[in-house]
Design a protein around this motif. Structure first.
Motif, short mmCIF file in Angstrom:
data_model
loop_
_atom_site.label_atom_id
_atom_site.label_comp_id
_atom_site.label_asym_id
_atom_site.label_seq_id
_atom_site.Cartn_x
_atom_site.Cartn_y
_atom_site.Cartn_z
N ASP A 80 2.27 8.04 -2.91
CA ASP A 80 1.17 8.00 -1.95
C ASP A 80 0.63 6.57 -1.88
O ASP A 80 1.01 5.70 -2.66
CB ASP A 80 0.07 9.00 -2.32
N TRP A 81 -0.27 6.32 -0.91
CA TRP A 81 -0.71 4.94 -0.68
C TRP A 81 -1.43 4.36 -1.88
O TRP A 81 -1.32 3.15 -2.16
CB TRP A 81 -1.58 4.87 0.57
N ARG A 82 -2.17 5.19 -2.64
CA ARG A 82 -2.89 4.68 -3.81
C ARG A 82 -1.93 4.20 -4.87
O ARG A 82 -2.08 3.10 -5.42
CB ARG A 82 -3.80 5.77 -4.38
N THR A 83 -0.94 5.03 -5.18
CA THR A 83 0.04 4.66 -6.20
C THR A 83 0.86 3.45 -5.75
O THR A 83 1.15 2.54 -6.54
CB THR A 83 0.96 5.84 -6.51
N ALA A 84 1.23 3.45 -4.48
CA ALA A 84 2.01 2.34 -3.95
C ALA A 84 1.24 1.03 -4.05
O ALA A 84 1.78 -0.01 -4.47
CB ALA A 84 2.40 2.62 -2.50
N LEU A 85 -0.03 1.07 -3.68
CA LEU A 85 -0.85 -0.14 -3.73
C LEU A 85 -0.99 -0.63 -5.16
O LEU A 85 -0.89 -1.84 -5.43
CB LEU A 85 -2.23 0.16 -3.13
N HIS A 86 -1.19 0.28 -6.09
CA HIS A 86 -1.30 -0.08 -7.50
C HIS A 86 0.00 -0.71 -8.01
O HIS A 86 0.00 -1.78 -8.63
CB HIS A 86 -1.64 1.15 -8.34
N ASP A 87 1.12 -0.05 -7.76
CA ASP A 87 2.41 -0.53 -8.28
C ASP A 87 2.78 -1.87 -7.67
O ASP A 87 3.34 -2.75 -8.35
CB ASP A 87 3.51 0.50 -8.02
N TRP A 88 2.48 -2.04 -6.39
CA TRP A 88 2.76 -3.33 -5.75
C TRP A 88 1.90 -4.43 -6.36
O TRP A 88 2.40 -5.54 -6.62
CB TRP A 88 2.47 -3.22 -4.25
N ALA A 89 0.63 -4.15 -6.61
CA ALA A 89 -0.26 -5.15 -7.18
C ALA A 89 0.22 -5.59 -8.57
O ALA A 89 0.15 -6.78 -8.90
CB ALA A 89 -1.69 -4.61 -7.27
N VAL A 90 0.71 -4.66 -9.36
CA VAL A 90 1.23 -4.99 -10.69
C VAL A 90 2.44 -5.91 -10.56
O VAL A 90 2.57 -6.91 -11.28
CB VAL A 90 1.59 -3.71 -11.46
N SER A 91 3.34 -5.60 -9.62
CA SER A 91 4.52 -6.44 -9.41
C SER A 91 4.12 -7.82 -8.90
O SER A 91 4.67 -8.84 -9.33
CB SER A 91 5.46 -5.76 -8.41
N ALA A 126 2.21 -0.10 5.60
CA ALA A 126 2.04 1.08 4.75
C ALA A 126 0.63 1.64 4.84
O ALA A 126 0.44 2.86 4.85
CB ALA A 126 2.36 0.72 3.31
N MET A 127 -0.37 0.77 4.90
CA MET A 127 -1.74 1.26 4.99
C MET A 127 -2.01 1.94 6.34
O MET A 127 -2.68 2.97 6.40
CB MET A 127 -2.73 0.10 4.77
N VAL A 128 -1.46 1.39 7.40
CA VAL A 128 -1.63 2.02 8.71
C VAL A 128 -0.93 3.37 8.75
O VAL A 128 -1.48 4.35 9.26
CB VAL A 128 -1.11 1.08 9.83
N ARG A 129 0.27 3.45 8.20
CA ARG A 129 0.98 4.73 8.17
C ARG A 129 0.22 5.77 7.36
O ARG A 129 0.28 6.96 7.63
CB ARG A 129 2.38 4.56 7.57
#
Length: 218
Positions: A80-91, A126-129
């Motif tokens: 989901d967008w929350r998990t995606a945003l978190h994982d991207w930020a870590v990377s 991703a956020m718009v979707r």
């Protein structure tokens, strides 16, 4: 026996050499003269690939952006967008902390850099979707970049010395253990980043709930 030929000069070789200089000595170490010497070529030959030093540093910055994982923003990814945003930020932060000296260049924004623009495009899309309005999606991309690049520009823990006599309890009654922070730098800095990141994502989730239409009474 023929003498071995020198490797042909290429953008990739120039960027790799400049990246090594930036990582080991900082941005000030990079000049066309220094790069030419490191590569064993004449200075003017660099201009066949880059117009100036700033273009070289842009390419170094973009090579770091290319290391950021964007797979979580793929339309087929199940996160989901929350998990995606978190994982991207870590990377994202991992790429920056591996190359901290180039962060001031990256902090200026993507400009025309292809990899940097792909990052911005992936986050916004991703956020718009996910249902965020375009304006809010833009704000989220900006917010995350501020937070991540800021966290990579310096170390809170390294800002304290490891001398326990430096923080007299009479002057600093709450810093009795501050001298221990330096030796625990990674733990403190990563813990602070994760704490802040979760707070940001949780706060965005609360805002997201307000976007849902209120059901009409029957």
């Amino acid at each position: 026996m023929a003498r071995p030929r020198k490797p042909l000069l290429s953008r990739e070789r120039i960027v790799a050499t400049a990246s090594t200089l930036v990582d080991s000595e900082g941005l000030a170490a990079v000049s066309t003269r220094r790069l030419a010497a490191e590569l064993g070529v004449s200075g003017p030959s660099l201009y066949n690939h880059f117009r100036n030093k700033d273009e070289i540093l842009d390419a170094v910055a973009d090579a770091v952006s290319a290391q950021i994982d964007l797979s979580m923003f793929d339309e087929n990814d199940v996160r989901d967008w929350r998990t995606a945003l978190h994982d991207w930020a870590v990377s994202y932060r991992s790429a920056l902390t591996d190359h901290p000296n180039i962060v001031p260049v990256l902090a200026q924004g993507p400009g025309r850099r292809p990899a940097g623009l792909r990052v911005a495009d992936a986050v916004f899309g991703a956020m718009v979707r996910a249902g965020w309005p375009a304006a809010q999606a833009t704000y989220i991309g900006a917010l995350m970049r501020y937070f991540i690049t800021g966290s990579a520009l310096g170390s809170f823990a390294r800002g304290f010395v490891d001398d326990e006599t430096a923080y007299d309890p009479a002057d600093y009654p709450h810093l009795g253990q501050a001298h221990l922070l330096a030796e625990r730098q990674q733990q403190v800095d990563e813990g602070a980043f994760e704490t802040g990141l979760r707070a940001l994502v949780d706060g965005l989730a609360l805002q997201y709930e307000t976007l849902r239409p209120v059901p009409r009474a029957g």
